[in-house]
Design a protein around this motif. Structure first.
Motif, PDB file in Angstrom:
ATOM      1  N   LEU A  33       0.831  -1.201   0.000  1.00  0.00           N
ATOM      2  CA  LEU A  33       0.000   0.000   0.000  1.00  0.00           C
ATOM      3  C   LEU A  33       0.869   1.256   0.000  1.00  0.00           C
ATOM      4  N   ILE A  34       1.936   1.244   0.771  1.00  0.00           N
ATOM      5  CA  ILE A  34       2.856   2.382   0.812  1.00  0.00           C
ATOM      6  C   ILE A  34       3.457   2.614  -0.576  1.00  0.00           C
ATOM      7  N   HIS A  35       3.824   1.528  -1.254  1.00  0.00           N
ATOM      8  CA  HIS A  35       4.390   1.628  -2.608  1.00  0.00           C
ATOM      9  C   HIS A  35       3.367   2.236  -3.577  1.00  0.00           C
ATOM     10  N   GLN A  36       2.126   1.790  -3.504  1.00  0.00           N
ATOM     11  CA  GLN A  36       1.077   2.315  -4.382  1.00  0.00           C
ATOM     12  C   GLN A  36       0.804   3.797  -4.100  1.00  0.00           C
ATOM     13  N   ILE A  37       0.811   4.163  -2.827  1.00  0.00           N
ATOM     14  CA  ILE A  37       0.622   5.574  -2.463  1.00  0.00           C
ATOM     15  C   ILE A  37       1.760   6.420  -3.036  1.00  0.00           C
ATOM     16  N   GLY A  38       2.985   5.902  -2.966  1.00  0.00           N
ATOM     17  CA  GLY A  38       4.139   6.603  -3.525  1.00  0.00           C
ATOM     18  C   GLY A  38       4.003   6.829  -5.023  1.00  0.00           C
ATOM     19  N   GLU A  39       3.520   5.809  -5.742  1.00  0.00           N
ATOM     20  CA  GLU A  39       3.318   5.944  -7.193  1.00  0.00           C
ATOM     21  C   GLU A  39       2.232   6.968  -7.504  1.00  0.00           C
ATOM     22  N   ALA A  40       1.159   6.956  -6.724  1.00  0.00           N
ATOM     23  CA  ALA A  40       0.074   7.923  -6.937  1.00  0.00           C
ATOM     24  C   ALA A  40       0.554   9.344  -6.662  1.00  0.00           C
ATOM     25  N   LEU A  41       1.379   9.520  -5.631  1.00  0.00           N
ATOM     26  CA  LEU A  41       1.928  10.846  -5.329  1.00  0.00           C
ATOM     27  C   LEU A  41       2.833  11.335  -6.457  1.00  0.00           C
ATOM     28  N   GLU A  42       3.554  10.420  -7.083  1.00  0.00           N
ATOM     29  CA  GLU A  42       4.431  10.786  -8.197  1.00  0.00           C
ATOM     30  C   GLU A  42       3.622  11.350  -9.366  1.00  0.00           C
ATOM     31  N   LYS A  43       2.443  10.813  -9.582  1.00  0.00           N
ATOM     32  CA  LYS A  43       1.601  11.260 -10.693  1.00  0.00           C
ATOM     33  C   LYS A  43       0.729  12.462 -10.336  1.00  0.00           C
ATOM     34  N   ARG A  44       0.175  12.474  -9.116  1.00  0.00           N
ATOM     35  CA  ARG A  44      -0.816  13.499  -8.757  1.00  0.00           C
ATOM     36  C   ARG A  44      -0.286  14.595  -7.846  1.00  0.00           C
ATOM     37  N   GLU A  45       0.725  14.307  -7.050  1.00  0.00           N
ATOM     38  CA  GLU A  45       1.339  15.218  -6.081  1.00  0.00           C
ATOM     39  C   GLU A  45       0.488  15.469  -4.831  1.00  0.00           C
ATOM     40  N   LEU A  46      -0.820  15.470  -4.951  1.00  0.00           N
ATOM     41  CA  LEU A  46      -1.685  15.758  -3.809  1.00  0.00           C
ATOM     42  C   LEU A  46      -2.828  14.745  -3.791  1.00  0.00           C
ATOM     43  N   ILE A  47      -2.916  13.958  -2.709  1.00  0.00           N
ATOM     44  CA  ILE A  47      -3.963  12.932  -2.612  1.00  0.00           C
ATOM     45  C   ILE A  47      -4.566  12.917  -1.215  1.00  0.00           C
ATOM     46  N   LYS A  48      -5.713  12.270  -1.117  1.00  0.00           N
ATOM     47  CA  LYS A  48      -6.344  12.027   0.171  1.00  0.00           C
ATOM     48  C   LYS A  48      -6.338  10.529   0.450  1.00  0.00           C
ATOM     49  N   ILE A  49      -6.155  10.190   1.718  1.00  0.00           N
ATOM     50  CA  ILE A  49      -6.180   8.798   2.165  1.00  0.00           C
ATOM     51  C   ILE A  49      -7.190   8.693   3.296  1.00  0.00           C
ATOM     52  N   ASN A  50      -8.061   7.709   3.196  1.00  0.00           N
ATOM     53  CA  ASN A  50      -9.119   7.512   4.178  1.00  0.00           C
ATOM     54  C   ASN A  50      -8.798   6.298   5.058  1.00  0.00           C
ATOM     55  N   LEU A  51      -8.944   6.444   6.357  1.00  0.00           N
ATOM     56  CA  LEU A  51      -8.794   5.321   7.284  1.00  0.00           C
ATOM     57  C   LEU A  51     -10.182   4.794   7.607  1.00  0.00           C
ATOM     58  N   LEU A  52     -10.432   3.543   7.247  1.00  0.00           N
ATOM     59  CA  LEU A  52     -11.739   2.953   7.508  1.00  0.00           C
ATOM     60  C   LEU A  52     -11.911   2.669   8.993  1.00  0.00           C
ATOM     61  N   GLN A  53     -13.145   2.481   9.414  1.00  0.00           N
ATOM     62  CA  GLN A  53     -13.413   2.280  10.841  1.00  0.00           C
ATOM     63  C   GLN A  53     -12.918   0.935  11.348  1.00  0.00           C
ATOM     64  N   ASN A  54     -12.748  -0.044  10.453  1.00  0.00           N
ATOM     65  CA  ASN A  54     -12.308  -1.360  10.914  1.00  0.00           C
ATOM     66  C   ASN A  54     -10.786  -1.496  10.996  1.00  0.00           C
ATOM     67  N   THR A  55     -10.057  -0.418  10.792  1.00  0.00           N
ATOM     68  CA  THR A  55      -8.600  -0.483  10.881  1.00  0.00           C
ATOM     69  C   THR A  55      -8.128  -0.242  12.312  1.00  0.00           C
ATOM     70  N   GLU A  56      -7.001  -0.853  12.631  1.00  0.00           N
ATOM     71  CA  GLU A  56      -6.378  -0.657  13.943  1.00  0.00           C
ATOM     72  C   GLU A  56      -5.463   0.567  13.938  1.00  0.00           C
ATOM     73  N   GLU A  57      -5.208   1.101  12.750  1.00  0.00           N
ATOM     74  CA  GLU A  57      -4.255   2.207  12.592  1.00  0.00           C
ATOM     75  C   GLU A  57      -4.804   3.515  13.162  1.00  0.00           C
ATOM     76  N   ASN A  58      -3.896   4.335  13.628  1.00  0.00           N
ATOM     77  CA  ASN A  58      -4.205   5.666  14.127  1.00  0.00           C
ATOM     78  C   ASN A  58      -3.768   6.667  13.051  1.00  0.00           C
ATOM     79  N   ALA A  59      -4.549   7.701  12.802  1.00  0.00           N
ATOM     80  CA  ALA A  59      -4.240   8.667  11.742  1.00  0.00           C
ATOM     81  C   ALA A  59      -2.862   9.300  11.937  1.00  0.00           C
ATOM     82  N   GLN A  60      -2.513   9.622  13.167  1.00  0.00           N
ATOM     83  CA  GLN A  60      -1.219  10.244  13.453  1.00  0.00           C
ATOM     84  C   GLN A  60      -0.072   9.280  13.149  1.00  0.00           C
ATOM     85  N   ASP A  61      -0.247   7.996  13.505  1.00  0.00           N
ATOM     86  CA  ASP A  61       0.789   6.995  13.237  1.00  0.00           C
ATOM     87  C   ASP A  61       0.973   6.780  11.742  1.00  0.00           C
TER      88      ASP A  61
END
Length: 103
Positions: A33-61
């Motif tokens: 996922l990090i690799h795909q985000i990097g490729e998208a940033l290379e093409k678009r420069e500015l993107i949004k990423i959504n954290l779904l409610q079922n994830t254990e991840e914290n937005a700050q982390d």
């Protein structure tokens, strides 16, 4: 490139109408996922990423991990949505970064 206040404000205004193109779910933020985000940033420069409610991840982390792995900047965190910016290395994709430098 460290962003100043006015530059961040400009990027926030540009990101306002964008839809999140990545969703971090229960699988978390993995290497693929990090690799795909990097490729998208290379093409678009500015993107949004959504954290779904079922994830254990914290937005700050997630923000810290992306900044370290991709050398990008998290412009804004609104709840579970991150706005991420990274200037493109290819001139043909440099639309937003050129405008940011002028601000």
């Amino acid at each position: 490139m460290e962003l100043r206040g006015k530059q961040k404000s400009y990027l926030k205004s540009q990101a306002h109408h964008l839809q999140p193109i990545f969703q971090v779910g229960k699988g978390g933020l993995n290497e693929q996922l990090i690799h795909q985000i990097g490729e998208a940033l290379e093409k678009r420069e500015l993107i949004k990423i959504n954290l779904l409610q079922n994830t254990e991840e914290n937005a700050q982390d997630v923000a810290v991990t992306l900044e370290q792995e991709l050398n990008c900047q998290v412009v804004q965190i609104i709840g579970r949505v991150l706005v991420v910016f990274k200037p493109s290395s290819q001139e043909k994709n440099q639309k937003i970064s050129v405008a940011v430098k002028k601000v």
